[in-house]
Motif scaffolding. Structure first.
Motif, short mmCIF file in Angstrom:
data_model
loop_
_atom_site.label_atom_id
_atom_site.label_comp_id
_atom_site.label_asym_id
_atom_site.label_seq_id
_atom_site.Cartn_x
_atom_site.Cartn_y
_atom_site.Cartn_z
N GLY A 292 0.82 -1.20 0.00
CA GLY A 292 0.00 0.00 0.00
C GLY A 292 0.86 1.25 0.00
O GLY A 292 1.88 1.30 -0.68
N PHE A 293 0.46 2.26 0.78
CA PHE A 293 1.24 3.50 0.77
C PHE A 293 1.25 4.13 2.14
O PHE A 293 0.45 3.79 3.02
CB PHE A 293 0.68 4.49 -0.25
CG PHE A 293 -0.77 4.84 -0.02
CD1 PHE A 293 -1.11 5.94 0.75
CD2 PHE A 293 -1.79 4.07 -0.57
CE1 PHE A 293 -2.44 6.26 0.97
CE2 PHE A 293 -3.12 4.38 -0.34
CZ PHE A 293 -3.45 5.48 0.43
N LYS A 294 2.18 5.03 2.33
CA LYS A 294 2.30 5.81 3.57
C LYS A 294 2.62 7.22 3.11
O LYS A 294 3.59 7.42 2.38
CB LYS A 294 3.42 5.22 4.42
CG LYS A 294 3.50 5.80 5.82
CD LYS A 294 4.62 5.15 6.63
CE LYS A 294 4.77 5.87 7.96
NZ LYS A 294 5.98 5.46 8.69
N THR A 295 1.80 8.18 3.49
CA THR A 295 1.95 9.53 2.94
C THR A 295 2.95 10.34 3.75
O THR A 295 2.59 11.13 4.61
CB THR A 295 0.59 10.23 2.89
OG1 THR A 295 -0.06 10.03 4.15
CG2 THR A 295 -0.27 9.65 1.80
N ILE A 296 4.23 10.11 3.44
CA ILE A 296 5.31 10.81 4.13
C ILE A 296 6.28 11.43 3.13
O ILE A 296 6.37 11.00 1.98
CB ILE A 296 6.13 9.85 5.02
CG1 ILE A 296 6.60 8.63 4.21
CG2 ILE A 296 5.34 9.43 6.24
CD1 ILE A 296 7.70 7.83 4.85
N ASN B 280 4.84 13.98 -4.62
CA ASN B 280 5.72 13.58 -3.52
C ASN B 280 6.11 12.11 -3.63
O ASN B 280 5.26 11.24 -3.80
CB ASN B 280 5.00 13.81 -2.18
CG ASN B 280 5.84 13.35 -1.00
OD1 ASN B 280 6.89 13.94 -0.72
ND2 ASN B 280 5.40 12.30 -0.32
N VAL B 281 7.42 11.83 -3.53
CA VAL B 281 7.88 10.44 -3.53
C VAL B 281 8.01 10.00 -2.08
O VAL B 281 8.82 10.54 -1.33
CB VAL B 281 9.23 10.30 -4.26
CG1 VAL B 281 9.74 8.87 -4.17
CG2 VAL B 281 9.08 10.72 -5.72
N SER B 282 7.19 9.03 -1.68
CA SER B 282 7.21 8.60 -0.28
C SER B 282 8.05 7.35 -0.08
O SER B 282 8.34 6.97 1.06
CB SER B 282 5.80 8.36 0.24
OG SER B 282 5.18 7.36 -0.52
N GLY B 283 8.46 6.71 -1.17
CA GLY B 283 9.30 5.53 -1.02
C GLY B 283 10.01 5.16 -2.31
O GLY B 283 9.46 5.32 -3.40
N LEU B 284 11.26 4.71 -2.18
CA LEU B 284 12.03 4.16 -3.30
C LEU B 284 12.55 2.81 -2.87
O LEU B 284 13.11 2.67 -1.77
CB LEU B 284 13.24 5.05 -3.64
CG LEU B 284 13.00 6.42 -4.25
CD1 LEU B 284 14.34 7.15 -4.41
CD2 LEU B 284 12.30 6.30 -5.60
#
Lengths: 443, 443
Positions: A292-296, B280-284
């Motif tokens: 899923g995702f985490k909005t950070i 916004n990139v929240s993860g790579l």
């Protein structure tokens, strides 16, 4: 048996096997291991003098017992250190890189010792290190310390290989390497991504830095002066490159891609492999990677990057150029994409220069002949695409040149899950090494 | 107590607390919970009618009991679900977002029921969902199914907050969001990085795609038609934005940065927060992330990306535009950076439209007054920078507008380790909600 040893157990095993073989040379031979260094995996040394030809030539075999990390371990069909045999293949981390090759050399020496009553056609020395995969950080010091003991006429290297048409490729060079870590630091902690409108994102900054370093279309590295010391190929090298075999379709099929980068093909693809520097991203780490995702906005972003270098490129100078590039990229406006508020740092992880043995070196012909006799066919590669510490042997051991020959092939999945070695090639490679020892004895 | 419940235990607790309070309204009030759905965290509903003012206005309180993942859990000083009190703060995941706010509303209703013998100045309804942090995927269907039961005059929302000078910010809007995952697939397995000269690197392809989507300098999104439906601010909105308080230095100090993106400041920074879309990139995630290095070309590279949207931007249409952008980026030559051999896929993870309650909505004044009386000072925010399902209430519940008011502040570290809520603000927020109930009862 060697394959089933994960971790440090492999060191003792290598010492044992090397000693067992070499001790049979009795009083004329010597068997030594360096005193184990506590702070890094020990370098194992062994030697055996020829009784009948003590003043003849000396071969130094270079191998390594360390391996790449086995992860992602869930993609292995079996335990990565199982040593399981299935059909014509033996599976395990290090099977082809480089435990398999090491075994062929030990077995070839053993063959002579048994067949000729403890004698050898020429003098042999072994050096087996445990840090090849992390850039041999202690090898150069070791060579400097023991340069008299290690004196030799030729170094027989790992990383020769069998191509897709079962031909032996004798390789005369290695690229250098510069490994770095890029760290981008943004906010002091991961923050809510609704602030993205005001806060520079470290992962985007990292992407911009990567984009600024290399053109994906051409593979060209865009860092100022990067190619400054790079020389073109000689006419003789170009001819050798043109004659190299490279089955593009087979290679693509093996790794599951449709086209080469920039649609390279034919002589262009061959030249690139032999002599083009690269910029490769081996890892990206930032923020949230779960389902899923985490909005950070991630607090940090990291890239692991390795640059392959060609002869004459100095890793330390190239690193300085990279640092200059990053500093400029951050401080100045360039192509409308300047000045992130994030802090970018480049960390030097490892550097090794590249080296190529000249085509007219006197040991090239006997090695190519031995390979031809064993594998039916043999070609010369001006340089492999990979890296190793070949340059240090040239630099320290009175310009001793190195030649790569071996039995592993591209389908052996070196560095990947389910690494293996074809058993018939293990046997052939052992014979090939024996023939090299024989031919060098006649020089 | 609510804070110490990680995972699903929180659902029962919320039901219990909501029911306990509302059941005291006896026969005039009703208490209901929806039948638990097995396939997702249940939505909890409760209502209480005013005895003395049954035909007056109805407030619907919207809150959520779900929280962000607690990781990186090693950065918490304590168990993330400890509910530990230290000085003026209570710590725990969800303390400020949104368990703390939920408790203030329950306590405010409880106050009236106790003080006025089970009566309330106006009708109240509660809806407490468990999927706000993952984009409320089932809320819209729920609203459609129960739209008669949920009928109301105003929705009092979470995500109002206390600014750095202890003033209450009453917020009238929420941005929308589009969350996607970009997956780049290269070779079928991680391969030796010496092949980088011929094989497109998925991590570099991913970086190029990210760079092509957003300008780091301006924050502008470079995807075609991205801003097509975006409207400018009205004159009245611009005036309200100019009057908003935003302590830039305090905010920067809190999150540990020196400059805002593109050095935004003053009215520009305020306008951006209220009304600019973001990328916004929240993860790579790609390749090797351990210590040292591993010389591989990663088989895959993934980015988690959230786009904040403003009113009139449809997440589904924006996703289509993103897909078009990626398709063009891969297929066509553009700015000299075309055609990677890698496969790029965009996965739709979540989408919600944004919404803004008009400044002249009749419920704005009583809420602002209540906040002013409780927190001494209150300002209006045309829209918060964050996201929530406000739009669905407007769309489905006969254009019911929403107003955000609450007691959490930026230093409460919502979504971060060591999330907390100031205890004095919990008390004030409870009083503020009570005053709102009182004032709405007089409308």
């Amino acid at each position: 048996e060697l394959l089933s040893l994960g971790g440090s157990g492999v060191v003792e095993k290598v010492q044992l096997e090397t000693n067992k073989t070499l001790e049979q040379t009795s009083t004329t031979g010597q068997s030594k291991t360096t005193k184990p260094h506590l702070e890094f995996p020990p370098i194992v040394y062994g030697e055996a003098k020829s009784k009948s030809n003590p003043h003849g030539k000396t071969i130094l075999f270079y191998n390594h017992y360390d391996v790449q990390p086995e992860d992602p371990s869930e993609l292995w069909k079996d335990d990565p250190f199982s040593g399981r045999v299935e059909g014509n293949r033996i599976y395990g981390r290090g099977a082809s890189d480089d435990k398999g090759e090491l075994v062929t050399r030990i077995k070839a020496v053993e063959y002579f010792l048994q067949a000729t009553n403890g004698d050898l056609p020429c003098n042999v020395k072994f050096i087996v290190e445990g840090e090849e995969e992390i850039g041999s950080p202690h090898l150069r010091d070791y060579l400097l310390q023991y340069k008299d003991k290690l004196k030799c006429d030729v170094v027989i290297w790992e990383s020769g290989y069998i191509d897709s048409k079962s031909r032996s490729v004798v390789s005369l060079g290695q690229k250098g390497i510069l490994c770095v870590e890029l760290n981008v630091n943004g906010p002091s902690h991961d923050i809510h991504s609704s602030h993205a409108v005001l806060v520079d994102n470290p992962a985007i900054t990292l992407s911009k830095i990567i984009c600024s370093m290399v053109s994906q279309r051409t593979g060209k590295i865009l860092i100022e002066d990067w190619y400054r010391e790079v020389k073109g190929f000689s006419r003789r090298e170009l001819m050798a490159i043109a004659q190299e075999e490279f089955d593009e379709e087979d290679f693509k099929r093996e790794i599951g891609i449709k086209n080469f980068a920039n649609n390279k093909t034919g002589i262009d693809a061959k030249r690139a492999r032999v002599g083009y520097p690269t910029c490769n991203v081996s890892g990206l780490i930032s923020g949230y990677g779960g389902p899923g995702f985490k909005t950070i906005i991630p607090s940090t972003a990291t890239a692991k990057i390795d640059f392959r270098l060609v002869p004459e490129m100095d890793p330390n100078i190239q690193f300085q150029r990279l640092q200059n590039h990053i500093a400029k990229k951050i401080e100045l406006e360039k192509e409308g994409e300047p000045a992130s508020g994030n802090k970018v740092e480049a960390k030097f992880l490892n550097g090794e220069p590249g080296y190529r043995t000249p085509l007219d070196n006197p040991f090239v012909t006997p090695v190519v002949q031995a390979a031809k006799e064993t594998f039916n066919s043999s070609t010369i590669s001006v340089s492999g695409a990979g890296t190793g510490p070949m340059y240090y042997f040239y630099e320290i051991l009175e310009k001793a040149s190195s030649i790569c020959v071996g039995g592993s092939s591209i389908s052996d999945k070196a560095h990947s899950p389910n690494e293996n070695f074809k058993i018939d090639n293990l046997v052939k490679a052992t014979k090939c090494i024996a023939k090299i020892i024989e031919k060098v004895g006649k020089l």
